[in-house]
Each structure stands twice: as structure tokens, then as C-alpha cells.
Design an enzyme around this catalytic site. Sequence first.
Site, PDB file in Angstrom:
ATOM      1  N   LYS A  41       3.219 110.729 -38.935  1.00 23.23           N
ATOM      2  CA  LYS A  41       2.768 111.262 -40.234  1.00 23.23           C
ATOM      3  C   LYS A  41       3.432 112.607 -40.504  1.00 23.23           C
ATOM      4  O   LYS A  41       3.966 113.239 -39.583  1.00 23.23           O
ATOM      5  CB  LYS A  41       1.241 111.422 -40.213  1.00 23.23           C
ATOM      6  CG  LYS A  41       0.734 112.431 -39.180  1.00 23.23           C
ATOM      7  CD  LYS A  41      -0.784 112.410 -39.070  1.00 23.23           C
ATOM      8  CE  LYS A  41      -1.255 113.365 -37.974  1.00 23.23           C
ATOM      9  NZ  LYS A  41      -2.716 113.235 -37.738  1.00 23.23           N
ATOM     10  N   ARG A 139     -15.434 112.935 -40.571  1.00 24.87           N
ATOM     11  CA  ARG A 139     -14.369 113.041 -41.558  1.00 24.87           C
ATOM     12  C   ARG A 139     -14.349 111.676 -42.242  1.00 24.87           C
ATOM     13  O   ARG A 139     -15.310 111.350 -42.918  1.00 24.87           O
ATOM     14  CB  ARG A 139     -13.061 113.394 -40.830  1.00 24.87           C
ATOM     15  CG  ARG A 139     -12.270 114.489 -41.466  1.00 24.87           C
ATOM     16  CD  ARG A 139     -11.163 114.991 -40.550  1.00 24.87           C
ATOM     17  NE  ARG A 139     -10.302 113.942 -40.009  1.00 24.87           N
ATOM     18  CZ  ARG A 139      -9.216 114.163 -39.288  1.00 24.87           C
ATOM     19  NH1 ARG A 139      -8.838 115.402 -39.010  1.00 24.87           N
ATOM     20  NH2 ARG A 139      -8.484 113.171 -38.832  1.00 24.87           N
ATOM     21  N   HIS A 171     -11.664 108.425 -34.270  1.00 26.92           N
ATOM     22  CA  HIS A 171     -10.806 109.573 -33.948  1.00 26.92           C
ATOM     23  C   HIS A 171     -11.665 110.651 -33.290  1.00 26.92           C
ATOM     24  O   HIS A 171     -12.794 110.888 -33.722  1.00 26.92           O
ATOM     25  CB  HIS A 171     -10.162 110.101 -35.240  1.00 26.92           C
ATOM     26  CG  HIS A 171      -9.032 111.065 -35.047  1.00 26.92           C
ATOM     27  ND1 HIS A 171      -8.044 110.900 -34.087  1.00 26.92           N
ATOM     28  CD2 HIS A 171      -8.710 112.213 -35.698  1.00 26.92           C
ATOM     29  CE1 HIS A 171      -7.179 111.906 -34.179  1.00 26.92           C
ATOM     30  NE2 HIS A 171      -7.566 112.715 -35.138  1.00 26.92           N
ATOM     31  N   ARG A 226      -2.890 106.387 -29.675  1.00 28.80           N
ATOM     32  CA  ARG A 226      -2.230 106.938 -30.869  1.00 28.80           C
ATOM     33  C   ARG A 226      -1.727 108.357 -30.635  1.00 28.80           C
ATOM     34  O   ARG A 226      -2.199 109.303 -31.261  1.00 28.80           O
ATOM     35  CB  ARG A 226      -3.209 106.971 -32.057  1.00 28.80           C
ATOM     36  CG  ARG A 226      -3.856 105.656 -32.438  1.00 28.80           C
ATOM     37  CD  ARG A 226      -4.574 105.794 -33.784  1.00 28.80           C
ATOM     38  NE  ARG A 226      -5.472 106.933 -33.829  1.00 28.80           N
ATOM     39  CZ  ARG A 226      -6.761 106.923 -33.514  1.00 28.80           C
ATOM     40  NH1 ARG A 226      -7.339 105.797 -33.153  1.00 28.80           N
ATOM     41  NH2 ARG A 226      -7.479 108.019 -33.562  1.00 28.80           N
ATOM     42  N   TYR A 269      11.628 146.697 -45.430  1.00 29.62           N
ATOM     43  CA  TYR A 269      10.646 147.151 -46.432  1.00 29.62           C
ATOM     44  C   TYR A 269       9.506 147.932 -45.782  1.00 29.62           C
ATOM     45  O   TYR A 269       8.954 147.517 -44.760  1.00 29.62           O
ATOM     46  CB  TYR A 269      10.037 145.939 -47.153  1.00 29.62           C
ATOM     47  CG  TYR A 269      10.998 145.183 -48.033  1.00 29.62           C
ATOM     48  CD1 TYR A 269      11.778 145.842 -48.981  1.00 29.62           C
ATOM     49  CD2 TYR A 269      11.109 143.812 -47.930  1.00 29.62           C
ATOM     50  CE1 TYR A 269      12.644 145.125 -49.797  1.00 29.62           C
ATOM     51  CE2 TYR A 269      11.975 143.091 -48.738  1.00 29.62           C
ATOM     52  CZ  TYR A 269      12.734 143.750 -49.670  1.00 29.62           C
ATOM     53  OH  TYR A 269      13.587 143.052 -50.468  1.00 29.62           O
ATOM     54  N   CYS A 316      11.460 139.699 -43.965  1.00 28.37           N
ATOM     55  CA  CYS A 316      11.601 139.596 -45.425  1.00 28.37           C
ATOM     56  C   CYS A 316      11.677 138.126 -45.833  1.00 28.37           C
ATOM     57  O   CYS A 316      11.584 137.229 -45.001  1.00 28.37           O
ATOM     58  CB  CYS A 316      12.862 140.316 -45.885  1.00 28.37           C
ATOM     59  SG  CYS A 316      13.001 141.993 -45.244  1.00 28.37           S
ATOM     60  N   ASP A 318      14.259 136.481 -46.851  1.00 28.60           N
ATOM     61  CA  ASP A 318      15.502 135.812 -46.436  1.00 28.60           C
ATOM     62  C   ASP A 318      16.126 136.379 -45.170  1.00 28.60           C
ATOM     63  O   ASP A 318      17.147 135.874 -44.717  1.00 28.60           O
ATOM     64  CB  ASP A 318      16.559 135.965 -47.547  1.00 28.60           C
ATOM     65  CG  ASP A 318      15.997 135.782 -48.919  1.00 28.60           C
ATOM     66  OD1 ASP A 318      15.414 134.704 -49.159  1.00 28.60           O
ATOM     67  OD2 ASP A 318      16.095 136.712 -49.748  1.00 28.60           O
TER      68      ASP A 318
HETATM   69  C1  LIG Z   1      -2.847 112.954 -36.309  1.00 26.80           C
HETATM   70  C2  LIG Z   1      -3.605 111.831 -35.761  1.00 26.80           C
HETATM   71  C3  LIG Z   1      -3.351 111.325 -34.473  1.00 26.80           C
HETATM   72  C4  LIG Z   1      -2.445 112.024 -33.494  1.00 26.80           C
HETATM   73  O1  LIG Z   1      -3.114 113.167 -33.012  1.00 26.80           O
HETATM   74  P1  LIG Z   1      -2.370 114.154 -31.961  1.00 26.80           P
HETATM   75  O2  LIG Z   1      -3.417 115.156 -31.630  1.00 26.80           O
HETATM   76  O3  LIG Z   1      -1.227 114.743 -32.691  1.00 26.80           O
HETATM   77  O4  LIG Z   1      -1.964 113.311 -30.836  1.00 26.80           O
HETATM   78  C5  LIG Z   1      -3.987 110.171 -34.085  1.00 26.80           C
HETATM   79  N1  LIG Z   1      -4.850 109.542 -34.907  1.00 26.80           N
HETATM   80  C6  LIG Z   1      -5.146 110.020 -36.143  1.00 26.80           C
HETATM   81  C7  LIG Z   1      -6.112 109.291 -36.983  1.00 26.80           C
HETATM   82  C8  LIG Z   1      -4.559 111.183 -36.599  1.00 26.80           C
HETATM   83  O5  LIG Z   1      -4.867 111.657 -37.812  1.00 26.80           O
END
Ligand SMILES: *Cc1c(COP(=O)(O)O)cnc(C)c1O
Length: 382
Positions: A41, A139, A171, A226, A269, A316, A318
Site C-alpha cells: 500500500k 477501526r 488487524h 501480512r 535563515y 530551508c 531547497d
Molecule cells: C499496513 C497494514 C499491514 C502491514 O502492517 P506492518 O506493520 O507494516 O507490517 C497489514 N495489514 C493491514 C490491514 C494494514 O493496514
Amino acid sequence: MSDQPVQRADLRIDVGAIRDNVRVLSARARESGARTMAIVKSDGYGHGAVTVARAALESGADCLGVASLDEALQLRAAGITAPVFCWLHTVDDDFGPAIAEDVELSASSLAGLQRIEAAAAAQGRVARVHLKIDTGLCRSGCPADLWPALVEAAAKAEANGHVEVVAVWSHLACADELGHPSIDAQAEELQRAHQQARAAGLDPIRHLANSAAVLTRPDLHFELVRPGIAVYGLDPVPQDGDHGLRPAMTFRSSVVLTKRVPAGSSVSYGHTWTAQRPTTLALVPVGYADGVPRTLSGRMSVWLAGARRPVVGRVCMDQLVVDCGDDAVHEGDEVLLFGPGDRGEPTAAEWADELGTIHYEIVTGMYRPRVTRTVVDDREPA
Ligand SMILES: *Cc1c(COP(=O)(O)O)cnc(C)c1O
């Protein structure tokens, strides 16, 4: 690395490091009988989604995960045919193109499931759906009290022929805090949700583990893991020891001007820094528009001409200025702002610590219109 011309503000992406990291992660998953979904992602956490996706699939990843439909379709447009899972949908997302491209979708509610089913019916196809249970992150995900109705509806949708429920997933909230009691609690909730899905006649796999859990909780790998951040070589649980990951992103520039200045010269600056003795200053043509946080003014260093040297005065838009003392520093010399750290340069984790954030935010925010991104592949795929 330094024998190639240095761009003004350049991110070098070490694909060999990504391959090695995915080998480490997928080997761990395989030990517990799990497959690996590499998370790409947000443009592969700023590294380039398509580049990372290809490298990951060559090195042990079985499938890919992204947040948005656009991100999923970008992988398909690049010719990637591996399974792609996409989990964050808006109420007016058009699922048609994603279903036509075999992108797997997530449902956290009856309404979400119905939208997917309707789109699949309109396409005359079967949508592959992962049902998300909220096990405590609060979430997305279906609350436990609404879950029985969701799995019943999903079983009906499957019987109607336009939906295939491939997974029940969730998650973790605190996977990077080893031993946090929420981890086991969330895993138990997932198990309960999975049993209810099976009781409703579904036969889904389970997935829960992010990078931290891939590295520290093999008992929570279930059928699929994941990992995201660890793919990029950044360790979410460094307190657990060295996991053999290698950061894939190096941010570099080069010196465009050097000058000798007398004691009493004030720099940049606001004149926030003044030379206490005669010194050599090096001008580096990157600034906050290129991702160097202005709040690091006076609190950062770079690797230049064989040493760590302080950035002095304000960063700065740049430009920034490096104090080189009496050392020989030349126009054209390579400047490493951060990288894997093994040449002595700062790391993204060091920037994050100094800023009070996490390395995820550093690497994800680096690629900008004015910054080049160069893919380096000096190792052959195994
Ligand atoms: C971003 C994300 C992951 C990966 O998480 P990491 O901490 O980067 O390994 C896995 N599952 C979901 C749903 C996520 O949003």
C-alpha cells in the site's frame, strides 16, 4: 554505490534488500505453514509498489495487499497477475473493474457485502471476499455483535453464486509491544469469529499477523501473514533483537558548493548557528520540500566524505548547510541523508526517533514530485 552520478534529491531503492527481506519473512511464515501477503500500500511504503510487488513475488510472497482499489488496479495495469487483496473501500467505490480484474475485496458490514455482491452480479462474476471482524482495534471490521448476521448473509451470498468467502481476518493494535495482553485477546476473538463463520457453512482461512507478529508470534500466523514495514527492511520490533532485515531506501544528494568562512559567520535563515572558528561549509541542495523535516534543523547529521557531519542552521525549502570543519570536502561529493546505516549514515529510524514518530512515516513520506527514485538491483534473484 557512489560511482554513479548523484541526482539532486534521490531515493535509491535496493531491490536486492527487498528480496532478502521477503525471503526472511516468507521462510518464517512457511515454518508455521502460512503463506505470505506482501503489503505494498501507499506506493509500497514510498518505495514503488510495482517494483516491490515484483521483487516480493520473486522471493517467496504468494500474494499482495493494498488499501485502495486504485492501488490494486495499478498492480494489474502493470501486468501483475498474482492474487491482490484490497481492504479499504468507500461507500461509492465502483467494484466492477476490481472484480473484473480478480481483485479480492473486504467486507466489514452487511451493506459493504451487499455492494460487493451487487457489483459481482452485474459483472456476472464471483467476487472473492475477506470478511473483517473487529477484534479490538476499533477501526474497520464488523463488531462482534453484528458478526453472526454478517456470516449468515455471506453464506447466502455464496449460495447465490456471486460471492466466495475466502477469509476471516482482523488487524492487531499492539503487536509491536511484546506480550501486550490485547494481542492474545484479539487472536481469541478472531478464532471465535472464524468458528462462527464455519458454523454458518463457510470455509475461510484466517489472517491477522502484521510484520511485528510475523517476527514475534509464529502461533498467530494462521494460514496467511501480512507483513508490510519489514518487507522494506525496517524493523517494527527492534527490542526483540536483530531479525536480519535490511533497509531498502537510501536518501542521498551531493555537495553543490563548498566555502571557507571565518569565525563569527552565521548560517541560514534566522542565523540560528554561528561558527566558533574558521570552518568549511558544504551546501547540499535538498530541503523540506524534498522531505527533510525543518524541525530537524540543528538536530541532524549527514554522512559526507567519510564522516558524520552536523547540519547547521535552519533546513530551508531547497537547501541545507553542513559543517565540515577543516576536512577536505569537494563539490560533487555524495551526501547520504539516511540509509541502511552500515556505512555510518543515519537511518530512517534515527530520523523518526529524533522527530518523535515511527520510521513508517519517514519512508512513506519521502517520494515527492521533485525527488527522483532510482531502483538499484545489484544482486541476481535466487
Ligand atoms: C499496513 C497494514 C499491514 C502491514 O502492517 P506492518 O506493520 O507494516 O507490517 C497489514 N495489514 C493491514 C490491514 C494494514 O493496514
